[in-house]
Design a protein around this motif. Structure first.
Motif, PDB file in Angstrom:
ATOM      1  N   LEU A 140       0.828  -1.217   0.000  1.00  8.99           N
ATOM      2  CA  LEU A 140       0.000   0.000   0.000  1.00  8.99           C
ATOM      3  C   LEU A 140       0.854   1.256   0.000  1.00  8.99           C
ATOM      4  O   LEU A 140       0.386   2.330  -0.370  1.00  8.99           O
ATOM      5  N   THR A 141       2.113   1.133   0.426  1.00  2.56           N
ATOM      6  CA  THR A 141       3.004   2.298   0.486  1.00  2.56           C
ATOM      7  C   THR A 141       3.945   2.362  -0.716  1.00  2.56           C
ATOM      8  O   THR A 141       4.734   3.298  -0.830  1.00  2.56           O
ATOM      9  N   LEU A 142       3.868   1.367  -1.599  1.00  2.22           N
ATOM     10  CA  LEU A 142       4.798   1.309  -2.737  1.00  2.22           C
ATOM     11  C   LEU A 142       4.502   2.417  -3.740  1.00  2.22           C
ATOM     12  O   LEU A 142       3.346   2.713  -4.046  1.00  2.22           O
ATOM     13  N   ARG A 143       5.589   3.044  -4.236  1.00  2.00           N
ATOM     14  CA  ARG A 143       5.437   4.115  -5.244  1.00  2.00           C
ATOM     15  C   ARG A 143       4.699   3.596  -6.476  1.00  2.00           C
ATOM     16  O   ARG A 143       4.818   2.425  -6.846  1.00  2.00           O
ATOM     17  N   ALA A 144       3.957   4.495  -7.115  1.00  4.69           N
ATOM     18  CA  ALA A 144       3.137   4.111  -8.271  1.00  4.69           C
ATOM     19  C   ALA A 144       3.975   3.504  -9.395  1.00  4.69           C
ATOM     20  O   ALA A 144       3.558   2.537 -10.041  1.00  4.69           O
TER      21      ALA A 144
ATOM     22  N   LYS B 276      -6.853  -7.793 -10.988  1.00  6.76           N
ATOM     23  CA  LYS B 276      -7.640  -8.022  -9.777  1.00  6.76           C
ATOM     24  C   LYS B 276      -6.839  -7.645  -8.530  1.00  6.76           C
ATOM     25  O   LYS B 276      -7.362  -7.013  -7.608  1.00  6.76           O
ATOM     26  N   PHE B 277      -5.555  -8.030  -8.526  1.00 13.14           N
ATOM     27  CA  PHE B 277      -4.689  -7.730  -7.383  1.00 13.14           C
ATOM     28  C   PHE B 277      -4.434  -6.220  -7.302  1.00 13.14           C
ATOM     29  O   PHE B 277      -4.489  -5.621  -6.229  1.00 13.14           O
ATOM     30  N   ALA B 278      -4.146  -5.604  -8.442  1.00 11.77           N
ATOM     31  CA  ALA B 278      -3.897  -4.153  -8.472  1.00 11.77           C
ATOM     32  C   ALA B 278      -5.124  -3.382  -7.986  1.00 11.77           C
ATOM     33  O   ALA B 278      -5.008  -2.406  -7.240  1.00 11.77           O
ATOM     34  N   ASP B 279      -6.318  -3.838  -8.386  1.00 19.77           N
ATOM     35  CA  ASP B 279      -7.561  -3.189  -7.954  1.00 19.77           C
ATOM     36  C   ASP B 279      -7.766  -3.352  -6.442  1.00 19.77           C
ATOM     37  O   ASP B 279      -8.241  -2.429  -5.765  1.00 19.77           O
ATOM     38  N   ALA B 280      -7.389  -4.533  -5.936  1.00 19.70           N
ATOM     39  CA  ALA B 280      -7.535  -4.801  -4.500  1.00 19.70           C
ATOM     40  C   ALA B 280      -6.655  -3.850  -3.686  1.00 19.70           C
ATOM     41  O   ALA B 280      -7.060  -3.349  -2.634  1.00 19.70           O
ATOM     42  N   ILE B 281      -5.458  -3.588  -4.177  1.00 18.27           N
ATOM     43  CA  ILE B 281      -4.534  -2.663  -3.503  1.00 18.27           C
ATOM     44  C   ILE B 281      -5.091  -1.238  -3.559  1.00 18.27           C
ATOM     45  O   ILE B 281      -5.078  -0.510  -2.567  1.00 18.27           O
ATOM     46  N   ALA B 282      -5.590  -0.858  -4.730  1.00 18.13           N
ATOM     47  CA  ALA B 282      -6.163   0.486  -4.890  1.00 18.13           C
ATOM     48  C   ALA B 282      -7.367   0.680  -3.967  1.00 18.13           C
ATOM     49  O   ALA B 282      -7.538   1.735  -3.352  1.00 18.13           O
ATOM     50  N   ASP B 283      -8.204  -0.369  -3.855  1.00 20.50           N
ATOM     51  CA  ASP B 283      -9.375  -0.288  -2.970  1.00 20.50           C
ATOM     52  C   ASP B 283      -8.948  -0.153  -1.515  1.00 20.50           C
ATOM     53  O   ASP B 283      -9.552   0.616  -0.753  1.00 20.50           O
ATOM     54  N   ALA B 284      -7.926  -0.908  -1.128  1.00 18.97           N
ATOM     55  CA  ALA B 284      -7.445  -0.867   0.260  1.00 18.97           C
ATOM     56  C   ALA B 284      -6.942   0.529   0.621  1.00 18.97           C
ATOM     57  O   ALA B 284      -7.103   0.982   1.758  1.00 18.97           O
ATOM     58  N   LYS B 285      -6.344   1.219  -0.331  1.00 18.76           N
ATOM     59  CA  LYS B 285      -5.861   2.576  -0.085  1.00 18.76           C
ATOM     60  C   LYS B 285      -7.009   3.548   0.152  1.00 18.76           C
ATOM     61  O   LYS B 285      -6.866   4.515   0.905  1.00 18.76           O
ATOM     62  N   ARG B 286      -8.146   3.274  -0.516  1.00 14.54           N
ATOM     63  CA  ARG B 286      -9.279   4.199  -0.429  1.00 14.54           C
ATOM     64  C   ARG B 286     -10.133   3.966   0.822  1.00 14.54           C
ATOM     65  O   ARG B 286     -10.760   4.888   1.329  1.00 14.54           O
ATOM     66  N   ILE B 287     -10.146   2.727   1.314  1.00 14.83           N
ATOM     67  CA  ILE B 287     -11.011   2.386   2.449  1.00 14.83           C
ATOM     68  C   ILE B 287     -10.473   3.010   3.739  1.00 14.83           C
ATOM     69  O   ILE B 287      -9.308   2.841   4.087  1.00 14.83           O
ATOM     70  N   THR B 288     -11.337   3.735   4.440  1.00 13.93           N
ATOM     71  CA  THR B 288     -10.931   4.368   5.699  1.00 13.93           C
ATOM     72  C   THR B 288     -11.564   3.685   6.911  1.00 13.93           C
ATOM     73  O   THR B 288     -11.049   3.790   8.019  1.00 13.93           O
ATOM     74  N   ASN B 289     -12.683   2.980   6.692  1.00 18.71           N
ATOM     75  CA  ASN B 289     -13.343   2.260   7.780  1.00 18.71           C
ATOM     76  C   ASN B 289     -12.438   1.136   8.286  1.00 18.71           C
ATOM     77  O   ASN B 289     -11.909   0.356   7.500  1.00 18.71           O
ATOM     78  N   PHE B 290     -12.259   1.043   9.613  1.00 18.30           N
ATOM     79  CA  PHE B 290     -11.324   0.076  10.195  1.00 18.30           C
ATOM     80  C   PHE B 290     -11.673  -1.359   9.821  1.00 18.30           C
ATOM     81  O   PHE B 290     -10.817  -2.121   9.367  1.00 18.30           O
ATOM     82  N   GLU B 291     -12.943  -1.725  10.020  1.00 21.19           N
ATOM     83  CA  GLU B 291     -13.353  -3.105   9.744  1.00 21.19           C
ATOM     84  C   GLU B 291     -13.265  -3.400   8.245  1.00 21.19           C
ATOM     85  O   GLU B 291     -12.833  -4.486   7.834  1.00 21.19           O
ATOM     86  N   GLY B 292     -13.667  -2.428   7.437  1.00 18.95           N
ATOM     87  CA  GLY B 292     -13.571  -2.611   5.992  1.00 18.95           C
ATOM     88  C   GLY B 292     -12.129  -2.778   5.534  1.00 18.95           C
ATOM     89  O   GLY B 292     -11.824  -3.609   4.675  1.00 18.95           O
TER      90      GLY B 292
ATOM     91  N   ARG C 145      -9.691  -3.918   7.396  1.00 18.31           N
ATOM     92  CA  ARG C 145      -9.207  -5.212   7.879  1.00 18.31           C
ATOM     93  C   ARG C 145      -9.623  -6.334   6.934  1.00 18.31           C
ATOM     94  O   ARG C 145      -8.812  -7.207   6.600  1.00 18.31           O
ATOM     95  N   ARG C 146     -10.880  -6.315   6.512  1.00 19.55           N
ATOM     96  CA  ARG C 146     -11.368  -7.349   5.588  1.00 19.55           C
ATOM     97  C   ARG C 146     -10.647  -7.272   4.246  1.00 19.55           C
ATOM     98  O   ARG C 146     -10.322  -8.306   3.645  1.00 19.55           O
ATOM     99  N   GLN C 147     -10.403  -6.051   3.778  1.00 21.74           N
ATOM    100  CA  GLN C 147      -9.712  -5.893   2.500  1.00 21.74           C
ATOM    101  C   GLN C 147      -8.280  -6.417   2.586  1.00 21.74           C
ATOM    102  O   GLN C 147      -7.772  -7.034   1.646  1.00 21.74           O
ATOM    103  N   MET C 148      -7.611  -6.178   3.723  1.00 25.70           N
ATOM    104  CA  MET C 148      -6.245  -6.662   3.893  1.00 25.70           C
ATOM    105  C   MET C 148      -6.218  -8.184   3.988  1.00 25.70           C
ATOM    106  O   MET C 148      -5.260  -8.825   3.543  1.00 25.70           O
ATOM    107  N   GLN C 149      -7.261  -8.773   4.557  1.00 24.87           N
ATOM    108  CA  GLN C 149      -7.357 -10.234   4.581  1.00 24.87           C
ATOM    109  C   GLN C 149      -7.480 -10.771   3.161  1.00 24.87           C
ATOM    110  O   GLN C 149      -6.895 -11.803   2.812  1.00 24.87           O
TER     111      GLN C 149
END
Length: 208
Positions: free
Chosen positions: A56-60, A71-87, A89-93
């Motif tokens: 999540l911290t890797l340069r673009a 799919k993996f790239a989108d998952a990383i992009a989504d994780a960066k956007r999510i601010t809700n703690f539980e959301g 956590r689930r995204q990182m899982q």
């Protein structure tokens, strides 16, 4: 009356009777291997989770060069956007699950990219610090000029000498600044010395 055959099994062509010393040794070894495997799997899973978080911290530019699926790239992009703690956590899982499905070649590329970013940042910080030290030393001490030329003989001596002279004129004595409650004033020469020193240090580093 025929003897009842012993229960056992063969290992590398050798019969091992159940309950024998060798049988107990082999079972203990097998049990230890199984436990070690579970430990290894847990450690590997934890490491992959940490790598996923680091992504999540890797340069673009480094992230874009990785051989990962859309799919993996989108998952990383989504994780960066999510601010809700539980959301989050689930995204990182989910990212951890995707990490476990990667082949060794892709994992190696990810590790290399993370190392490149970390070492590159460390090198940049060190180069910046060295340039600042040289700049301050060149302005403060006459002897620093000769020391710099010994280390970097290709420097334009006239340009550097003129910049040092101007920087000293631009910077008021510390006592005068303190008496007026002012921080030392730095002019263009001060910044140009830093630029000259930084470029020379970078050039020397690329030559080695």
């Amino acid at each position: 009356m025929s003897r009842k055959p012993k229960k056992g099994y063969f290992v590398r062509g050798e019969f091992v009777a159940e309950g024998s010393e060798l049988d107990l040794e082999l079972k203990a070894e097998l049990k230890g291997t199984t436990q070690a495997s579970k430990t290894d799997l847990k450690r590997e899973s934890t490491e992959l989770q940490k790598i996923g978080e680091a992504l999540l911290t890797l340069r673009a530019d480094l992230l874009g060069a990785l051989p990962i699926s859309e799919k993996f790239a989108d998952a990383i992009a989504d994780a960066k956007r999510i601010t809700n703690f539980e959301g989050k956590r689930r995204q990182m899982q989910f990212i951890g699950k995707l990490m476990r499905g990667l082949d060794e070649e892709t994992l190696a590329a990810i590790r290399d990219a993370l190392e490149t970013q970390q070492n590159g940042s460390a090198r940049d910080s060190l180069a910046l610090h060295q340039a600042e030290q040289w700049r301050d030393d060149l302005i403060a001490r006459d002897g620093a000029f000769e020391e710099w030329l010994v280390a970097h003989p290709q420097t334009d001596t006239q340009q550097l000498r003129a910049l040092i002279r101007q920087a000293r004129k631009d910077t008021p004595p510390d006592k005068a600044a303190e008496s007026k409650g002012l921080a030392p004033r730095h002019g263009r020469a001060y910044r140009e010395i830093f630029q000259l020193v930084r470029e020379e240090l970078d050039r020397a580093a690329h030559e080695h």
